[in-house]
Design a protein around this motif. Structure first.
Motif, PDB file in Angstrom:
ATOM      1  N   ALA A 164     -31.738  20.390  19.467  1.00  0.00           N
ATOM      2  CA  ALA A 164     -31.116  21.277  20.526  1.00  0.00           C
ATOM      3  C   ALA A 164     -30.030  22.039  20.084  1.00  0.00           C
ATOM      4  O   ALA A 164     -29.584  23.062  20.431  1.00  0.00           O
ATOM      5  CB  ALA A 164     -30.647  20.159  21.523  1.00  0.00           C
ATOM      6  N   GLU A 165     -29.566  21.448  18.815  1.00  0.00           N
ATOM      7  CA  GLU A 165     -28.519  22.349  18.077  1.00  0.00           C
ATOM      8  C   GLU A 165     -28.927  23.637  17.628  1.00  0.00           C
ATOM      9  O   GLU A 165     -28.176  24.750  17.612  1.00  0.00           O
ATOM     10  CB  GLU A 165     -27.992  21.706  16.871  1.00  0.00           C
ATOM     11  CG  GLU A 165     -27.208  20.208  17.118  1.00  0.00           C
ATOM     12  CD  GLU A 165     -25.830  20.927  17.702  1.00  0.00           C
ATOM     13  OE1 GLU A 165     -25.332  21.895  17.662  1.00  0.00           O
ATOM     14  OE2 GLU A 165     -25.346  20.058  18.791  1.00  0.00           O
ATOM     15  N   GLU A 166     -30.235  23.937  17.366  1.00  0.00           N
ATOM     16  CA  GLU A 166     -30.813  25.091  17.062  1.00  0.00           C
ATOM     17  C   GLU A 166     -30.803  26.235  18.031  1.00  0.00           C
ATOM     18  O   GLU A 166     -30.454  27.535  17.958  1.00  0.00           O
ATOM     19  CB  GLU A 166     -32.353  25.004  16.482  1.00  0.00           C
ATOM     20  CG  GLU A 166     -32.448  24.268  15.165  1.00  0.00           C
ATOM     21  CD  GLU A 166     -33.988  23.874  14.807  1.00  0.00           C
ATOM     22  OE1 GLU A 166     -34.213  23.834  13.575  1.00  0.00           O
ATOM     23  OE2 GLU A 166     -34.697  23.920  15.681  1.00  0.00           O
ATOM     24  N   TRP A 167     -31.258  25.730  19.172  1.00  0.00           N
ATOM     25  CA  TRP A 167     -31.143  26.754  20.564  1.00  0.00           C
ATOM     26  C   TRP A 167     -29.756  26.860  20.794  1.00  0.00           C
ATOM     27  O   TRP A 167     -29.587  28.176  21.369  1.00  0.00           O
ATOM     28  CB  TRP A 167     -32.155  26.519  21.630  1.00  0.00           C
ATOM     29  CG  TRP A 167     -32.142  25.252  22.340  1.00  0.00           C
ATOM     30  CD1 TRP A 167     -32.744  24.203  22.174  1.00  0.00           C
ATOM     31  CD2 TRP A 167     -31.179  24.765  23.316  1.00  0.00           C
ATOM     32  NE1 TRP A 167     -32.457  22.860  22.939  1.00  0.00           N
ATOM     33  CE2 TRP A 167     -31.247  23.544  23.809  1.00  0.00           C
ATOM     34  CE3 TRP A 167     -29.901  25.329  23.931  1.00  0.00           C
ATOM     35  CZ2 TRP A 167     -30.474  22.861  24.825  1.00  0.00           C
ATOM     36  CZ3 TRP A 167     -29.477  24.738  25.035  1.00  0.00           C
ATOM     37  CH2 TRP A 167     -29.688  23.593  25.302  1.00  0.00           C
ATOM     38  N   ARG A 176     -21.985  27.639  24.791  1.00  0.00           N
ATOM     39  CA  ARG A 176     -22.195  26.260  23.848  1.00  0.00           C
ATOM     40  C   ARG A 176     -20.855  25.290  24.254  1.00  0.00           C
ATOM     41  O   ARG A 176     -21.223  24.246  24.443  1.00  0.00           O
ATOM     42  CB  ARG A 176     -22.068  26.610  22.555  1.00  0.00           C
ATOM     43  CG  ARG A 176     -23.143  27.428  21.810  1.00  0.00           C
ATOM     44  CD  ARG A 176     -23.440  27.067  20.254  1.00  0.00           C
ATOM     45  NE  ARG A 176     -22.176  27.779  19.858  1.00  0.00           N
ATOM     46  CZ  ARG A 176     -22.157  29.009  19.300  1.00  0.00           C
ATOM     47  NH1 ARG A 176     -23.026  29.935  19.666  1.00  0.00           N
ATOM     48  NH2 ARG A 176     -20.900  29.231  18.518  1.00  0.00           N
ATOM     49  N   GLY A 177     -19.803  25.917  24.262  1.00  0.00           N
ATOM     50  CA  GLY A 177     -18.798  24.794  24.679  1.00  0.00           C
ATOM     51  C   GLY A 177     -18.858  24.315  25.823  1.00  0.00           C
ATOM     52  O   GLY A 177     -18.384  23.216  25.933  1.00  0.00           O
ATOM     53  N   LYS A 178     -19.140  25.058  26.810  1.00  0.00           N
ATOM     54  CA  LYS A 178     -19.200  24.293  28.167  1.00  0.00           C
ATOM     55  C   LYS A 178     -20.305  23.336  28.222  1.00  0.00           C
ATOM     56  O   LYS A 178     -20.366  22.241  29.064  1.00  0.00           O
ATOM     57  CB  LYS A 178     -19.415  25.468  29.264  1.00  0.00           C
ATOM     58  CG  LYS A 178     -18.356  26.277  29.432  1.00  0.00           C
ATOM     59  CD  LYS A 178     -18.676  27.398  30.809  1.00  0.00           C
ATOM     60  CE  LYS A 178     -17.154  28.306  31.051  1.00  0.00           C
ATOM     61  NZ  LYS A 178     -17.560  29.229  31.990  1.00  0.00           N
ATOM     62  N   LEU A 179     -21.459  23.797  27.501  1.00  0.00           N
ATOM     63  CA  LEU A 179     -22.657  22.567  27.624  1.00  0.00           C
ATOM     64  C   LEU A 179     -22.182  21.508  26.945  1.00  0.00           C
ATOM     65  O   LEU A 179     -22.653  20.558  27.332  1.00  0.00           O
ATOM     66  CB  LEU A 179     -24.017  23.525  26.850  1.00  0.00           C
ATOM     67  CG  LEU A 179     -24.706  24.605  27.664  1.00  0.00           C
ATOM     68  CD1 LEU A 179     -25.527  25.198  26.725  1.00  0.00           C
ATOM     69  CD2 LEU A 179     -25.473  23.694  28.819  1.00  0.00           C
ATOM     70  N   ASP A 190     -23.240   7.723  31.335  1.00  0.00           N
ATOM     71  CA  ASP A 190     -24.657   7.138  31.236  1.00  0.00           C
ATOM     72  C   ASP A 190     -25.722   8.117  32.352  1.00  0.00           C
ATOM     73  O   ASP A 190     -26.486   7.535  32.845  1.00  0.00           O
ATOM     74  CB  ASP A 190     -24.809   5.813  31.702  1.00  0.00           C
ATOM     75  CG  ASP A 190     -26.027   5.136  31.453  1.00  0.00           C
ATOM     76  OD1 ASP A 190     -26.658   5.722  30.285  1.00  0.00           O
ATOM     77  OD2 ASP A 190     -26.563   4.177  31.900  1.00  0.00           O
ATOM     78  N   GLY A 191     -25.345   9.267  32.099  1.00  0.00           N
ATOM     79  CA  GLY A 191     -26.088  10.221  33.148  1.00  0.00           C
ATOM     80  C   GLY A 191     -27.038  11.465  32.441  1.00  0.00           C
ATOM     81  O   GLY A 191     -27.399  12.360  32.932  1.00  0.00           O
ATOM     82  N   PHE A 192     -26.869  11.162  30.834  1.00  0.00           N
ATOM     83  CA  PHE A 192     -27.492  12.171  30.163  1.00  0.00           C
ATOM     84  C   PHE A 192     -29.264  11.893  29.957  1.00  0.00           C
ATOM     85  O   PHE A 192     -29.671  10.838  29.997  1.00  0.00           O
ATOM     86  CB  PHE A 192     -27.051  11.926  28.675  1.00  0.00           C
ATOM     87  CG  PHE A 192     -27.931  12.733  27.625  1.00  0.00           C
ATOM     88  CD1 PHE A 192     -27.294  14.274  27.778  1.00  0.00           C
ATOM     89  CD2 PHE A 192     -28.608  12.351  26.746  1.00  0.00           C
ATOM     90  CE1 PHE A 192     -27.872  15.075  26.815  1.00  0.00           C
ATOM     91  CE2 PHE A 192     -29.349  13.290  25.876  1.00  0.00           C
ATOM     92  CZ  PHE A 192     -28.709  14.668  25.907  1.00  0.00           C
ATOM     93  N   VAL A 193     -29.908  13.169  30.246  1.00  0.00           N
ATOM     94  CA  VAL A 193     -31.351  13.110  30.260  1.00  0.00           C
ATOM     95  C   VAL A 193     -31.724  13.805  29.062  1.00  0.00           C
ATOM     96  O   VAL A 193     -32.263  13.327  28.093  1.00  0.00           O
ATOM     97  CB  VAL A 193     -31.926  13.564  31.640  1.00  0.00           C
ATOM     98  CG1 VAL A 193     -33.304  13.610  31.392  1.00  0.00           C
ATOM     99  CG2 VAL A 193     -31.429  12.967  32.813  1.00  0.00           C
ATOM    100  N   SER A 194     -31.340  15.366  28.879  1.00  0.00           N
ATOM    101  CA  SER A 194     -31.770  16.105  27.716  1.00  0.00           C
ATOM    102  C   SER A 194     -30.543  17.224  27.895  1.00  0.00           C
ATOM    103  O   SER A 194     -30.231  17.525  28.908  1.00  0.00           O
ATOM    104  CB  SER A 194     -33.013  16.522  27.623  1.00  0.00           C
ATOM    105  OG  SER A 194     -33.319  17.495  28.897  1.00  0.00           O
ATOM    106  N   GLU A 195     -30.521  17.656  26.615  1.00  0.00           N
ATOM    107  CA  GLU A 195     -29.526  18.909  26.649  1.00  0.00           C
ATOM    108  C   GLU A 195     -29.978  20.088  27.346  1.00  0.00           C
ATOM    109  O   GLU A 195     -29.112  20.721  27.895  1.00  0.00           O
ATOM    110  CB  GLU A 195     -29.214  19.256  24.895  1.00  0.00           C
ATOM    111  CG  GLU A 195     -28.448  18.384  23.936  1.00  0.00           C
ATOM    112  CD  GLU A 195     -29.625  17.234  23.665  1.00  0.00           C
ATOM    113  OE1 GLU A 195     -28.846  16.772  22.652  1.00  0.00           O
ATOM    114  OE2 GLU A 195     -30.592  17.291  23.768  1.00  0.00           O
TER     115      GLU A 195
END
Length: 279
Positions: A164-167, A176-179, A190-195
């Motif tokens: 994910a760092e690449e895109w 990028r900062g907001k993401l 504990d609500g993370f699925v994918s970037e």
């Protein structure tokens, strides 16, 4: 390449929803037709057409539908005393569609052929026109289509850049900062699925263009994706999206663009796999 088998079965479910929304759900049933006979004059038809139907089915003496008459041309002018039979559209494949056809089978060409007779069994069951793009089943079908596009966009981006760092490096510093802030909070809760799930539609559009995953110049790309995003926002916020003939025509064009983009993303799949193997 199948999105369902190689990526996410939920995309296939969305496509099944799209396919289940059929023309028969939005047609005007035959029992509600205003009809005219071949020998009736255009002036008589105009007088009877109090609701200003654009096209009126033409029926013979046995009440069989034999074509469509363009009544719209006389909305702003006096209609002549010429008989309908002199210039109506005779029944042909160009003006018919099956009741079990997908709504998108109609929408994708409704700006070119705005009215079609709907056939079912051994006869004409109804009529569908460009104005029917406003109906609720169409809204549901359009929302599913746009959602499936955004899912396909995300899948291709993740395939092109597994890290994910690449895109993320292709986005502006502000985005990028907001993401990263949103991702950090999601992980803490504990609500993370994918970037990729935290990107906006515009982010994905930018990444597709910068990655060369869709065709076209930057200007053309932005115009197409901005129109898709406008439709997406109207659908999501229950706004009017096809309340004029011009707006309905735009919807038809956007739908064609979405199908074309999805085809390009499908074709990009094997290229991505080849790229990953080579690197």
């Amino acid at each position: 390449m199948s999105w369902a088998t190689n990526h996410d079965a939920s995309l296939e479910k969305l496509q099944q929803v799209q396919g289940s929304l059929m023309v028969g759900l939005i047609m005007v049933p035959r029992t509600d037709f205003l009809t005219c006979g071949p020998s009736e004059t255009a002036a008589k038809v105009k007088k009877a057409n109090k609701l200003n139907f654009s096209y009126i089915p033409v029926v013979d003496q046995k009440k069989r539908v034999v074509g469509l008459y363009n009544a719209e041309r006389w909305f702003g002018d006096d209609a002549p005393n010429h008989p309908v039979e002199s210039d109506y559209l005779p029944l042909s494949e160009d003006i018919v569609i099956g009741a079990d056809a997908s709504i998108f089978d109609f929408i994708r060409s409704a700006d070119e052929v705005s009215t079609k007779l709907v056939v079912s069994g051994d006869g004409v069951a109804g009529l569908v026109s460009l104005s029917d793009v406003q109906q609720l089943p169409v809204r549901a079908a359009l929302f599913a289509l746009v959602t499936s596009l955004e899912m396909a966009m995300a899948m291709v981006i993740e395939s092109r850049w597994p890290n994910a760092e690449e895109w993320m490096e292709l986005l502006t510093e502000n985005r990028r900062g907001k993401l990263k802030d949103q991702i950090k909070i999601a992980k803490q809760r504990d609500g993370f699925v994918s970037e990729i799930a935290f990107t906006q539609f515009g982010d994905k559009s930018t990444l597709l263009h910068k990655g060369g995953l869709v065709e076209g110049t930057r200007t053309a790309h932005e115009a197409r994706f901005n129109a898709i995003q406008d439709l997406r926002n109207d659908l999501a916020h229950a706004n009017r999206y096809a309340d004029t003939p011009e707006a309905a025509v735009t919807v038809c064009r956007v739908v064609r663009d979405i199908y074309e983009i999805k085809d390009q993303l499908l074709r990009a799949g094997p290229v991505i796999e080849k790229f990953k193997t080579a690197t």
